[in-house]
Design an enzyme around this catalytic site. Structure first.
Site, PDB file in Angstrom:
ATOM      1  N   VAL A 170      84.175  61.093  24.548  1.00  0.00           N
ATOM      2  CA  VAL A 170      85.143  62.023  23.963  1.00  0.00           C
ATOM      3  C   VAL A 170      84.546  63.424  23.855  1.00  0.00           C
ATOM      4  O   VAL A 170      85.199  64.420  24.157  1.00  0.00           O
ATOM      5  CB  VAL A 170      85.615  61.516  22.568  1.00  0.00           C
ATOM      6  CG1 VAL A 170      86.337  62.604  21.789  1.00  0.00           C
ATOM      7  CG2 VAL A 170      86.527  60.296  22.732  1.00  0.00           C
ATOM      8  N   GLU A 171      83.290  63.495  23.460  1.00  0.00           N
ATOM      9  CA  GLU A 171      82.665  64.797  23.227  1.00  0.00           C
ATOM     10  C   GLU A 171      82.435  65.599  24.500  1.00  0.00           C
ATOM     11  O   GLU A 171      82.729  66.790  24.543  1.00  0.00           O
ATOM     12  CB  GLU A 171      81.329  64.622  22.503  1.00  0.00           C
ATOM     13  CG  GLU A 171      81.461  64.134  21.062  1.00  0.00           C
ATOM     14  CD  GLU A 171      82.193  65.137  20.182  1.00  0.00           C
ATOM     15  OE1 GLU A 171      82.165  66.339  20.503  1.00  0.00           O
ATOM     16  OE2 GLU A 171      82.799  64.713  19.193  1.00  0.00           O
TER      17      GLU A 171
END
Ligand code: CA
Length: 357
Positions: free
Chosen positions: A147-148
């Protein structure tokens, strides 16, 4: 279409730990006004007002008195730092202000799931070690890094110095927070021997595979491959260990669940819905207000467990979940239930792919 989602991912790389503190709540209701303010302040950003000059002087003094830097050292970097209007623009539009049905498709994509499986297989041993030594499931670590930064692909393009300088001196709503991060950044780069002017990150100054801001880097980064360096920028092994350490230090309970889908009845449950991330109710209490879990999960939550009823906006109505302690722990990475739910659901998709193969 492909291009759009690529851009979105780039924009998103680097939210975590930055927005954590308040941005979600601060800006969700007031995005328009703040965008205007950002425009105004970016127009005047090149001119250093007496007020800003005074704040810079105070900052330099603090760095000298509290951290024993020479004033010339700090001043030389501050002098070269550039206020960046696109950073002010970006922080006024947080992704977490979107409804769930627009938010989750950004993260729950086939590509992010299949790349997650690849990342897991590549770093199998490290992830296993993180599970054994730190108690954090591989799928959660993989999902966070997915996600990051899309597994280390987009670690941010902004100069961290410029980002923290811009937000610390030209963004009044959160200036204090970012000046503190600028302070941490100077100490971090000295301690870890990092090149201040070379360091890139998100527009909020988050760095590396797991997008740690400076204070988190200092507090939670670990050397997980034993080479004596805590390198979250270029070393995925240290990044994996550090993400796991972050969760461990924020109280992850090994073996416990994260969240279950829930059903609601009547009207009483509405009193449980709010933006507060704190878990103030027991599962028994929540049940008494008309909330139920589906049969297979019913006996998986102890009556006295702290929990929270979560409401997510779908296109055709609301969706409910019961968040448990470990859900709360995920919100320590980024203070948004949307973020935590996206991380959780992505982790489950990757995990089921892993074990079906
Ligand atoms: Ca290392």
């Amino acid at each position: 279409m492909r291009k759009t989602s690529l851009l979105k991912r780039k924009a998103i790389a680097g939210m975590a730990l930055c927005f954590g503190v308040t941005a979600f709540n601060l800006y969700a209701d007031d995005a328009g006004n703040i965008a205007d303010a950002a425009k105004k302040s970016s127009q005047s950003a090149t001119a250093t007002s007496p007020d800003i000059k005074e704040k810079i002087d105070q900052f330099v003094q603090k760095m000298v008195q509290e951290h024993q830097f020479s004033p010339e050292y700090i001043e030389s970097y501050i002098k070269d730092a550039q206020p960046n209007p696109s950073i002010l623009e970006a922080i006024s539009r947080p992704w977490e202000a979107k409804p769930w049905y627009q938010y989750y498709p950004i993260f729950l994509t086939e590509k992010r799931i299949s790349k997650g499986l690849e990342f897991w297989n590549t770093h199998q041993e490290t992830l296993q070690r993180a599970e054994q030594e730190l108690g954090i499931p591989a799928e959660i670590i993989v999902s966070i890094i997915g996600v990051e930064t899309f597994y280390g692909t987009y670690k941010g393009k902004y100069s961290v110095l410029d980002a923290l300088y811009t937000l610390g001196f030209y963004h009044p709503p959160r200036a204090k927070f970012f000046r503190k991060e600028l302070e941490e950044f100077f100490v971090l780069t000295r301690d870890e021997k990092l090149d201040i002017t070379e360091l890139k990150g998100s527009y909020a100054g988050a760095m590396g595979w797991g997008q740690f801001i400076s204070s988190s880097y200092r507090d939670y980064a670990i050397d997980f491959d034993g080479d004596g360096i805590r390198d979250l920028l270029n070393n995925p092994v240290d990044a994996i260990g550090s993400v796991a350490n972050y969760f461990k230090r924020h109280g992850w309970k090994t073996g416990e669940s994260v969240a279950f889908p829930a059903q609601v009845d009547g009207q009483q449950y509405t009193s449980l819905i709010n933006k507060d991330l704190k878990f103030n109710h027991s599962w028994q209490d929540i049940q008494s207000k008309g909330v139920r879990l589906f049969t297979p999960h019913m006996d998986k939550v102890p009556a006295d467990a702290d929990a929270k009823l979560l409401e997510f906006e779908q296109e055709n109505g609301k969706e409910y979940w019961l968040g448990l302690h470990n859900f709360y722990v995920i919100t320590r990475y980024n203070h948004s239930p949307l973020y935590a739910m996206a991380v959780y659901q992505l982790s489950q998709e990757i995990k089921s792919r892993k074990y079906e193969s």
